[in-house]
Write a protein that holds these residues in place. Sequence first.
Motif, PDB file in Angstrom:
ATOM      1  N   PHE A 148       0.868  -1.178   0.000  1.00  0.00           N
ATOM      2  CA  PHE A 148       0.000   0.000   0.000  1.00  0.00           C
ATOM      3  C   PHE A 148       0.902   1.225   0.000  1.00  0.00           C
ATOM      4  O   PHE A 148       1.661   1.443   0.952  1.00  0.00           O
ATOM      5  CB  PHE A 148      -0.902  -0.017   1.240  1.00  0.00           C
ATOM      6  N   MET A 150       1.110   4.977   0.070  1.00  0.00           N
ATOM      7  CA  MET A 150       0.510   6.287   0.274  1.00  0.00           C
ATOM      8  C   MET A 150       1.553   7.301   0.762  1.00  0.00           C
ATOM      9  O   MET A 150       1.736   8.361   0.170  1.00  0.00           O
ATOM     10  CB  MET A 150      -0.624   6.198   1.288  1.00  0.00           C
ATOM     11  N   THR A 151       2.293   6.966   1.821  1.00  0.00           N
ATOM     12  CA  THR A 151       3.208   7.904   2.474  1.00  0.00           C
ATOM     13  C   THR A 151       4.324   8.365   1.538  1.00  0.00           C
ATOM     14  O   THR A 151       4.884   7.559   0.790  1.00  0.00           O
ATOM     15  CB  THR A 151       3.807   7.233   3.718  1.00  0.00           C
ATOM     16  N   VAL A 155       6.348  15.069   1.929  1.00  0.00           N
ATOM     17  CA  VAL A 155       5.255  15.810   2.579  1.00  0.00           C
ATOM     18  C   VAL A 155       4.863  15.141   3.885  1.00  0.00           C
ATOM     19  O   VAL A 155       5.094  13.946   4.076  1.00  0.00           O
ATOM     20  CB  VAL A 155       3.991  15.894   1.672  1.00  0.00           C
ATOM     21  N   ALA A 156       4.265  15.923   4.800  1.00  0.00           N
ATOM     22  CA  ALA A 156       3.776  15.362   6.077  1.00  0.00           C
ATOM     23  C   ALA A 156       2.584  14.472   5.756  1.00  0.00           C
ATOM     24  O   ALA A 156       1.494  14.942   5.450  1.00  0.00           O
ATOM     25  CB  ALA A 156       3.389  16.483   7.023  1.00  0.00           C
ATOM     26  N   SER A 157       2.809  13.173   5.836  1.00  0.00           N
ATOM     27  CA  SER A 157       1.820  12.239   5.297  1.00  0.00           C
ATOM     28  C   SER A 157       0.764  11.836   6.307  1.00  0.00           C
ATOM     29  O   SER A 157      -0.147  11.071   5.980  1.00  0.00           O
ATOM     30  CB  SER A 157       2.537  11.003   4.745  1.00  0.00           C
ATOM     31  N   SER A 158       0.892  12.328   7.553  1.00  0.00           N
ATOM     32  CA  SER A 158      -0.195  12.039   8.485  1.00  0.00           C
ATOM     33  C   SER A 158      -1.461  12.787   8.046  1.00  0.00           C
ATOM     34  O   SER A 158      -2.549  12.438   8.452  1.00  0.00           O
ATOM     35  CB  SER A 158       0.187  12.372   9.925  1.00  0.00           C
ATOM     36  N   TRP A 182       8.170   4.031   2.929  1.00  0.00           N
ATOM     37  CA  TRP A 182       7.524   3.202   3.950  1.00  0.00           C
ATOM     38  C   TRP A 182       6.462   2.280   3.352  1.00  0.00           C
ATOM     39  O   TRP A 182       5.453   1.983   3.983  1.00  0.00           O
ATOM     40  CB  TRP A 182       6.937   4.051   5.092  1.00  0.00           C
ATOM     41  N   SER A 184       5.257  -0.941   2.944  1.00  0.00           N
ATOM     42  CA  SER A 184       5.531  -2.243   3.561  1.00  0.00           C
ATOM     43  C   SER A 184       5.169  -3.371   2.602  1.00  0.00           C
ATOM     44  O   SER A 184       4.140  -3.316   1.938  1.00  0.00           O
ATOM     45  CB  SER A 184       4.708  -2.416   4.837  1.00  0.00           C
ATOM     46  N   LEU A 394       3.151   4.835  14.867  1.00  0.00           N
ATOM     47  CA  LEU A 394       3.258   5.693  13.687  1.00  0.00           C
ATOM     48  C   LEU A 394       2.677   5.049  12.432  1.00  0.00           C
ATOM     49  O   LEU A 394       2.060   5.712  11.603  1.00  0.00           O
ATOM     50  CB  LEU A 394       4.737   5.996  13.395  1.00  0.00           C
ATOM     51  N   ALA A 395       2.917   3.739  12.304  1.00  0.00           N
ATOM     52  CA  ALA A 395       2.687   3.075  11.011  1.00  0.00           C
ATOM     53  C   ALA A 395       1.252   3.213  10.532  1.00  0.00           C
ATOM     54  O   ALA A 395       0.989   3.265   9.329  1.00  0.00           O
ATOM     55  CB  ALA A 395       3.064   1.605  11.110  1.00  0.00           C
ATOM     56  N   PRO A 398       0.066   8.601  13.228  1.00  0.00           N
ATOM     57  CA  PRO A 398       0.615   8.904  14.561  1.00  0.00           C
ATOM     58  C   PRO A 398      -0.475   8.965  15.629  1.00  0.00           C
ATOM     59  O   PRO A 398      -1.611   9.329  15.341  1.00  0.00           O
ATOM     60  CB  PRO A 398       1.252  10.283  14.382  1.00  0.00           C
ATOM     61  N   GLU A 400      -1.034  11.137  17.711  1.00  0.00           N
ATOM     62  CA  GLU A 400      -1.632  12.476  17.835  1.00  0.00           C
ATOM     63  C   GLU A 400      -2.834  12.641  16.904  1.00  0.00           C
ATOM     64  O   GLU A 400      -3.825  13.291  17.253  1.00  0.00           O
ATOM     65  CB  GLU A 400      -0.592  13.563  17.499  1.00  0.00           C
ATOM     66  N   VAL A 401      -2.721  12.054  15.708  1.00  0.00           N
ATOM     67  CA  VAL A 401      -3.818  12.187  14.744  1.00  0.00           C
ATOM     68  C   VAL A 401      -5.046  11.421  15.255  1.00  0.00           C
ATOM     69  O   VAL A 401      -6.186  11.907  15.171  1.00  0.00           O
ATOM     70  CB  VAL A 401      -3.368  11.688  13.351  1.00  0.00           C
TER      71      VAL A 401
HETATM   72  C1  FAD Z   1       7.059   0.394  10.209  1.00  0.00           C
HETATM   73  C2  FAD Z   1       6.242   1.320   9.364  1.00  0.00           C
HETATM   74  C3  FAD Z   1       5.446   0.796   8.348  1.00  0.00           C
HETATM   75  C4  FAD Z   1       4.692   1.646   7.531  1.00  0.00           C
HETATM   76  N1  FAD Z   1       3.964   1.107   6.490  1.00  0.00           N
HETATM   77  C5  FAD Z   1       3.348   1.933   5.618  1.00  0.00           C
HETATM   78  C6  FAD Z   1       2.724   1.408   4.428  1.00  0.00           C
HETATM   79  O1  FAD Z   1       2.696   0.192   4.201  1.00  0.00           O
HETATM   80  N2  FAD Z   1       2.206   2.290   3.531  1.00  0.00           N
HETATM   81  C7  FAD Z   1       2.224   3.626   3.733  1.00  0.00           C
HETATM   82  O2  FAD Z   1       1.730   4.371   2.885  1.00  0.00           O
HETATM   83  N3  FAD Z   1       2.805   4.163   4.857  1.00  0.00           N
HETATM   84  C8  FAD Z   1       3.372   3.358   5.781  1.00  0.00           C
HETATM   85  N4  FAD Z   1       4.010   3.888   6.894  1.00  0.00           N
HETATM   86  C9  FAD Z   1       4.089   5.323   7.064  1.00  0.00           C
HETATM   87  C10 FAD Z   1       3.178   5.904   8.150  1.00  0.00           C
HETATM   88  O3  FAD Z   1       1.837   5.734   7.815  1.00  0.00           O
HETATM   89  C11 FAD Z   1       3.581   7.370   8.308  1.00  0.00           C
HETATM   90  O4  FAD Z   1       4.895   7.425   8.816  1.00  0.00           O
HETATM   91  C12 FAD Z   1       2.626   8.135   9.217  1.00  0.00           C
HETATM   92  O5  FAD Z   1       1.359   8.235   8.629  1.00  0.00           O
HETATM   93  C13 FAD Z   1       3.151   9.540   9.540  1.00  0.00           C
HETATM   94  O6  FAD Z   1       3.473  10.250   8.407  1.00  0.00           O
HETATM   95  P1  FAD Z   1       4.898  10.972   8.322  1.00  0.00           P
HETATM   96  O7  FAD Z   1       5.937   9.952   8.584  1.00  0.00           O
HETATM   97  O8  FAD Z   1       4.972  11.720   7.048  1.00  0.00           O
HETATM   98  O9  FAD Z   1       4.917  11.950   9.566  1.00  0.00           O
HETATM   99  P2  FAD Z   1       4.471  13.488   9.574  1.00  0.00           P
HETATM  100  O10 FAD Z   1       3.158  13.630   8.897  1.00  0.00           O
HETATM  101  O11 FAD Z   1       5.597  14.307   9.104  1.00  0.00           O
HETATM  102  O12 FAD Z   1       4.226  13.720  11.127  1.00  0.00           O
HETATM  103  C14 FAD Z   1       5.330  13.816  12.044  1.00  0.00           C
HETATM  104  C15 FAD Z   1       4.807  14.048  13.432  1.00  0.00           C
HETATM  105  O13 FAD Z   1       4.076  15.253  13.483  1.00  0.00           O
HETATM  106  C16 FAD Z   1       3.158  15.175  14.547  1.00  0.00           C
HETATM  107  N5  FAD Z   1       1.784  15.405  14.055  1.00  0.00           N
HETATM  108  C17 FAD Z   1       1.286  15.143  12.837  1.00  0.00           C
HETATM  109  N6  FAD Z   1      -0.016  15.423  12.792  1.00  0.00           N
HETATM  110  C18 FAD Z   1      -0.356  15.894  14.012  1.00  0.00           C
HETATM  111  C19 FAD Z   1      -1.567  16.349  14.595  1.00  0.00           C
HETATM  112  N7  FAD Z   1      -2.720  16.380  13.883  1.00  0.00           N
HETATM  113  N8  FAD Z   1      -1.531  16.737  15.895  1.00  0.00           N
HETATM  114  C20 FAD Z   1      -0.410  16.728  16.612  1.00  0.00           C
HETATM  115  N9  FAD Z   1       0.776  16.310  16.102  1.00  0.00           N
HETATM  116  C21 FAD Z   1       0.798  15.886  14.823  1.00  0.00           C
HETATM  117  C22 FAD Z   1       3.236  13.766  15.115  1.00  0.00           C
HETATM  118  O14 FAD Z   1       4.097  13.760  16.238  1.00  0.00           O
HETATM  119  C23 FAD Z   1       3.854  13.010  13.954  1.00  0.00           C
HETATM  120  O15 FAD Z   1       4.484  11.807  14.377  1.00  0.00           O
HETATM  121  C24 FAD Z   1       4.730   3.053   7.748  1.00  0.00           C
HETATM  122  C25 FAD Z   1       5.523   3.566   8.792  1.00  0.00           C
HETATM  123  C26 FAD Z   1       6.278   2.732   9.585  1.00  0.00           C
HETATM  124  C27 FAD Z   1       7.125   3.315  10.663  1.00  0.00           C
END
Ligand code: FAD
Length: 415
Positions: A148, A150-151, A155-158, A182, A184, A394-395, A398, A400-401
């Motif tokens: 999958f 997406m991330t 960009v901040a993918s949360s 990321w 997986s 996180l995976a 996060p 927080e979301v």
């Molecule tokens: C082991 C692992 C497996 C994964 N597998 C997949 C996968 O299969 N497919 C896929 O697409 N992605 C995958 N991911 C990615 C994961 O979904 C993202 O890392 C996650 O959604 C956060 O996005 P980001 O890393 O861009 O963090 P960012 O969006 O940059 O966020 C960083 C931090 O900002 C803070 N933050 C963000 N939003 C808020 C808020 N609303 N309020 C307060 N604080 C906030 C939090 O502390 C957050 O941790 C995986 C990640 C890991 C570690």
Amino acid sequence: MDFSPSPRAAELVESVAAFVHQEVEPVAEEYHRSVTESAASGTWAESPILEDLRTKARGQGLWNLFLPVEHSQEYAEKYGTRGGAGLTNVDYAPLAEQMGRVGHLAPYVFNCHAPDTGNMEVLLRYGSDAQRAEWLEPLLDGRMRSAFTMTEPGVASSDATNMAATAVVDGDEVVINGRKWWSSGIGHPDCRVLVFMGLSDPDGERHRRHTMVLVPRDTPGVKVERLLTTMQTFDEPVGHGEISFEEVRVPKENILLGEGRAFEIAQGRLGPGRVHHCMRLIGQAEVALELAIRRGLSREAFGKPIINLGGNRERIADARMAIDQARLLVLNAAWKLDTGGPLNALSEVSQIKVVVPNMAQQVIDMAMQLHGGAGLSSDFPLAGMWTNARALRLADGPDEVHRGVVARLEIGKYR
Ligand SMILES: Cc1cc2nc3c(=O)[nH]c(=O)nc-3n(C[C@H](O)[C@H](O)[C@H](O)COP(=O)(O)OP(=O)(O)OC[C@H]3O[C@@H](n4cnc5c(N)ncnc54)[C@H](O)[C@@H]3O)c2cc1C
């Protein structure tokens, strides 16, 4: 609230628990060694141990048990055991807990592993007949894997509305450009399809800008740039990849559901497939507690069993209470999903995504501490389990979301 399992599910819990205990646990360490050695030598290969176990489990009807009840009847009629067992989420939770006890292997044995379960659910819910025939059938059959994507690193993918990689319709094709990470499962030699989320209409309404597309792994322009480590391990043979997409072209028929409808899919995908890891983590926490007690009873320091030193008995009690609370919260979310679907369970699903990985991380950490240096070594599964619990904060988005979702719904009641 009714958390009681159906008679069929109660039988299956016994069968899965026995299978995990008798067949999976004895080979878990050898399996791990085999896949890490193969990755270290540069060729990512699956271990034959898995195929043997899968054949046995399937022979006993322990296959695709995650398949939601509404789909499994249709599939059972067509494909026998490929159709799962017709379980609700409440039924499935204790089965997943058993699988979680050997989290790096058991879910794969029963074809109940992420991210394939979530992707299979997407195909079941939103796939066309042709897409189901090409991708869902082999996934249900355990003949291939998926990822999958997406991330994105850029960009901040949360915030999923930020996704900037593009999926633009050009005549009969979709053209894909950008970079994901990321992802997986991309490291697995059997990974053959990616569910890609891309920007297709930058000027559209915020939740209508993105499209999901099925991208065969071997399409020209798809390149795995590197495999990322999670806390210094590759999580082989699954792997988490950084992937570049350069002028990748796939037929328009590979679009899932329709152009601009990625968020509808993402919402559907918020359902069962996204709570399984919480169910499995309960099993991991149980293993950690068991190991802590056994170790604490069997070693002495300062003239007493370690379990009786300092606050250790209280730590054990706190762990038991925390696990039981978390399990009830998971069952509550499962029951809400069963009785009203994902939109009825938004708060409950977010609650467990925060509570369970944090609980598991703390319980496992306590067990590591009680083991002394051994707890951080590879002689025990604790360090790997801790990493898994930490990563799951996180995976799946996060903490927080998810807290934000719970707060929004709670405050909304009083607006
Ligand atoms: C082991 C692992 C497996 C994964 N597998 C997949 C996968 O299969 N497919 C896929 O697409 N992605 C995958 N991911 C990615 C994961 O979904 C993202 O890392 C996650 O959604 C956060 O996005 P980001 O890393 O861009 O963090 P960012 O969006 O940059 O966020 C960083 C931090 O900002 C803070 N933050 C963000 N939003 C808020 C808020 N609303 N309020 C307060 N604080 C906030 C939090 O502390 C957050 O941790 C995986 C990640 C890991 C570690």
